[in-house]
Write a protein that holds these residues in place. Structure first.
Motif, PDB file in Angstrom:
ATOM      1  N   LYS A   2       0.826  -1.209   0.000  1.00 53.88           N
ATOM      2  CA  LYS A   2       0.000   0.000   0.000  1.00 53.88           C
ATOM      3  C   LYS A   2       0.858   1.256   0.000  1.00 53.88           C
ATOM      4  O   LYS A   2       0.573   2.221  -0.694  1.00 53.88           O
ATOM      5  CB  LYS A   2      -0.933  -0.026   1.212  1.00 53.88           C
ATOM      6  CG  LYS A   2      -1.873   1.140   1.282  1.00 53.88           C
ATOM      7  CD  LYS A   2      -2.744   1.055   2.497  1.00 53.88           C
ATOM      8  CE  LYS A   2      -3.607   2.291   2.598  1.00 53.88           C
ATOM      9  NZ  LYS A   2      -4.409   2.324   3.809  1.00 53.88           N
ATOM     10  N   ARG A   3       1.938   1.242   0.763  1.00 55.76           N
ATOM     11  CA  ARG A   3       2.819   2.412   0.847  1.00 55.76           C
ATOM     12  C   ARG A   3       3.511   2.709  -0.482  1.00 55.76           C
ATOM     13  O   ARG A   3       3.657   3.862  -0.852  1.00 55.76           O
ATOM     14  CB  ARG A   3       3.842   2.221   1.954  1.00 55.76           C
ATOM     15  CG  ARG A   3       3.191   2.145   3.321  1.00 55.76           C
ATOM     16  CD  ARG A   3       4.150   2.634   4.368  1.00 55.76           C
ATOM     17  NE  ARG A   3       3.595   2.530   5.692  1.00 55.76           N
ATOM     18  CZ  ARG A   3       2.953   3.515   6.287  1.00 55.76           C
ATOM     19  NH1 ARG A   3       2.780   4.637   5.680  1.00 55.76           N
ATOM     20  NH2 ARG A   3       2.466   3.356   7.499  1.00 55.76           N
TER      21      ARG A   3
ATOM     22  N   GLU B 191       0.954   4.261  -2.728  1.00 53.95           N
ATOM     23  CA  GLU B 191       0.733   5.664  -2.363  1.00 53.95           C
ATOM     24  C   GLU B 191       1.851   6.552  -2.878  1.00 53.95           C
ATOM     25  O   GLU B 191       1.615   7.645  -3.381  1.00 53.95           O
ATOM     26  CB  GLU B 191       0.632   5.804  -0.838  1.00 53.95           C
ATOM     27  CG  GLU B 191      -0.622   5.234  -0.245  1.00 53.95           C
ATOM     28  CD  GLU B 191      -0.599   5.224   1.275  1.00 53.95           C
ATOM     29  OE1 GLU B 191       0.469   5.477   1.875  1.00 53.95           O
ATOM     30  OE2 GLU B 191      -1.657   4.955   1.867  1.00 53.95           O
ATOM     31  N   LEU B 192       3.074   6.082  -2.760  1.00 45.74           N
ATOM     32  CA  LEU B 192       4.226   6.850  -3.229  1.00 45.74           C
ATOM     33  C   LEU B 192       4.199   7.009  -4.745  1.00 45.74           C
ATOM     34  O   LEU B 192       4.511   8.091  -5.270  1.00 45.74           O
ATOM     35  CB  LEU B 192       5.524   6.180  -2.775  1.00 45.74           C
ATOM     36  CG  LEU B 192       6.794   6.985  -2.937  1.00 45.74           C
ATOM     37  CD1 LEU B 192       6.687   8.315  -2.199  1.00 45.74           C
ATOM     38  CD2 LEU B 192       7.992   6.216  -2.439  1.00 45.74           C
TER      39      LEU B 192
ATOM     40  N   ILE C 103       1.510   7.013  -6.658  1.00 49.98           N
ATOM     41  CA  ILE C 103       0.416   7.949  -6.969  1.00 49.98           C
ATOM     42  C   ILE C 103       0.861   9.376  -6.693  1.00 49.98           C
ATOM     43  O   ILE C 103       0.633  10.285  -7.491  1.00 49.98           O
ATOM     44  CB  ILE C 103      -0.848   7.589  -6.161  1.00 49.98           C
ATOM     45  CG1 ILE C 103      -1.435   6.275  -6.674  1.00 49.98           C
ATOM     46  CG2 ILE C 103      -1.878   8.703  -6.231  1.00 49.98           C
ATOM     47  CD1 ILE C 103      -2.531   5.711  -5.802  1.00 49.98           C
ATOM     48  N   LEU C 104       1.535   9.592  -5.568  1.00 53.01           N
ATOM     49  CA  LEU C 104       2.044  10.914  -5.214  1.00 53.01           C
ATOM     50  C   LEU C 104       3.039  11.407  -6.258  1.00 53.01           C
ATOM     51  O   LEU C 104       2.992  12.562  -6.682  1.00 53.01           O
ATOM     52  CB  LEU C 104       2.695  10.855  -3.839  1.00 53.01           C
ATOM     53  CG  LEU C 104       2.663  12.102  -3.006  1.00 53.01           C
ATOM     54  CD1 LEU C 104       1.238  12.511  -2.722  1.00 53.01           C
ATOM     55  CD2 LEU C 104       3.413  11.890  -1.721  1.00 53.01           C
TER      56      LEU C 104
ATOM     57  N   CYS D 297       0.982  18.156  -2.954  1.00 53.10           N
ATOM     58  CA  CYS D 297       1.692  16.878  -3.056  1.00 53.10           C
ATOM     59  C   CYS D 297       2.930  16.875  -2.165  1.00 53.10           C
ATOM     60  O   CYS D 297       3.243  15.865  -1.533  1.00 53.10           O
ATOM     61  CB  CYS D 297       2.084  16.589  -4.501  1.00 53.10           C
ATOM     62  SG  CYS D 297       0.711  16.064  -5.525  1.00 53.10           S
TER      63      CYS D 297
ATOM     64  N   GLU E  17       1.764  16.462   1.355  1.00 49.07           N
ATOM     65  CA  GLU E  17       1.339  15.071   1.545  1.00 49.07           C
ATOM     66  C   GLU E  17       2.540  14.137   1.627  1.00 49.07           C
ATOM     67  O   GLU E  17       2.561  13.214   2.448  1.00 49.07           O
ATOM     68  CB  GLU E  17       0.405  14.636   0.413  1.00 49.07           C
ATOM     69  CG  GLU E  17      -0.097  13.225   0.538  1.00 49.07           C
ATOM     70  CD  GLU E  17      -0.976  12.983   1.750  1.00 49.07           C
ATOM     71  OE1 GLU E  17      -1.000  11.836   2.247  1.00 49.07           O
ATOM     72  OE2 GLU E  17      -1.639  13.918   2.210  1.00 49.07           O
TER      73      GLU E  17
ATOM     74  N   TRP F  84       3.456  11.834   4.715  1.00 47.91           N
ATOM     75  CA  TRP F  84       3.617  10.398   4.495  1.00 47.91           C
ATOM     76  C   TRP F  84       4.940   9.926   5.081  1.00 47.91           C
ATOM     77  O   TRP F  84       5.002   8.891   5.740  1.00 47.91           O
ATOM     78  CB  TRP F  84       3.537  10.093   3.005  1.00 47.91           C
ATOM     79  CG  TRP F  84       3.678   8.645   2.693  1.00 47.91           C
ATOM     80  CD1 TRP F  84       2.712   7.687   2.774  1.00 47.91           C
ATOM     81  CD2 TRP F  84       4.865   7.984   2.266  1.00 47.91           C
ATOM     82  NE1 TRP F  84       3.218   6.470   2.416  1.00 47.91           N
ATOM     83  CE2 TRP F  84       4.544   6.620   2.091  1.00 47.91           C
ATOM     84  CE3 TRP F  84       6.162   8.394   2.000  1.00 47.91           C
ATOM     85  CZ2 TRP F  84       5.459   5.679   1.677  1.00 47.91           C
ATOM     86  CZ3 TRP F  84       7.077   7.451   1.575  1.00 47.91           C
ATOM     87  CH2 TRP F  84       6.739   6.118   1.417  1.00 47.91           C
TER      88      TRP F  84
ATOM     89  N   ARG G 174       5.240   7.221   8.167  1.00 49.57           N
ATOM     90  CA  ARG G 174       5.447   5.908   7.549  1.00 49.57           C
ATOM     91  C   ARG G 174       5.781   4.838   8.572  1.00 49.57           C
ATOM     92  O   ARG G 174       5.569   3.656   8.321  1.00 49.57           O
ATOM     93  CB  ARG G 174       6.514   5.980   6.468  1.00 49.57           C
ATOM     94  CG  ARG G 174       7.895   6.186   6.985  1.00 49.57           C
ATOM     95  CD  ARG G 174       8.893   6.258   5.891  1.00 49.57           C
ATOM     96  NE  ARG G 174      10.187   6.608   6.493  1.00 49.57           N
ATOM     97  CZ  ARG G 174      11.264   6.778   5.837  1.00 49.57           C
ATOM     98  NH1 ARG G 174      11.237   6.638   4.536  1.00 49.57           N
ATOM     99  NH2 ARG G 174      12.381   7.092   6.437  1.00 49.57           N
TER     100      ARG G 174
END
Length: 150
Positions: A3-4, A7-8, A10-11, A51, A54, A58, A62
């Motif tokens: 998942k992490r 997310e990275l 997508i960011l 971003c 975010e 993150w 983390r």
């Protein structure tokens, strides 16, 4: 893929989109450089800054695994109170206008959601309204709801 990592990715994609969006404004014709290009640049810079914020959040979190999920039943009064406040806020936009309705709604919503410090509530309200005024009224010339009464 974890998942992490997702997310990275997508960011990173949004950061790339912000960069490409900003660079695309150089190709705009001279006639729209002052209006449309400025709006697109604002969107690109805003997207890039959000971003970056975010990504910072993150990185900070983390190591912590967030196990709590949004549970409406845990605080039903807050949820239904905010929903009722939003309905009242939308009804007040026409007669009071954006600024006065927001000046009433923001502190009430913050108190309902658990904010307790009057200074923080006041500064947040003033900051949001100042930001909206500067960006939407002055920079982008977006018409906001005006008051019908007085």
């Amino acid at each position: 893929m974890t998942k992490r990592v997702a997310e990275l990715l997508i960011l990173g994609g949004f950061m790339l989109l912000a960069l490409l969006l900003y660079r695309s404004t150089a190709a705009y014709p001279e006639s729209v450089q002052g209006s449309t290009a400025m709006y697109v640049r604002f969107l690109a810079v805003s997207l890039g800054l959000l971003c970056a914020v975010e990504a910072g959040m993150w990185l900070k979190s983390r190591e912590q695994e967030i196990s709590e999920k949004l549970n409406i039943t845990a605080a039903p009064l807050r949820f239904w109170g905010l929903l009722a406040e939003l309905v009242i806020y939308t009804l007040l936009l026409d007669p009071l206008g954006f600024y006065l309705a927001s000046l009433i709604f923001l502190p009430v919503a913050m108190v309902t959601q658990g904010a307790k410090k009057p200074l923080t509530i006041g500064l947040t309200t003033a900051g949001v309204l100042l930001f909206v005024f500067l960006v939407f009224e002055k920079l982008l010339a977006v018409p906001l709801p005006e008051r019908l009464w007085f």
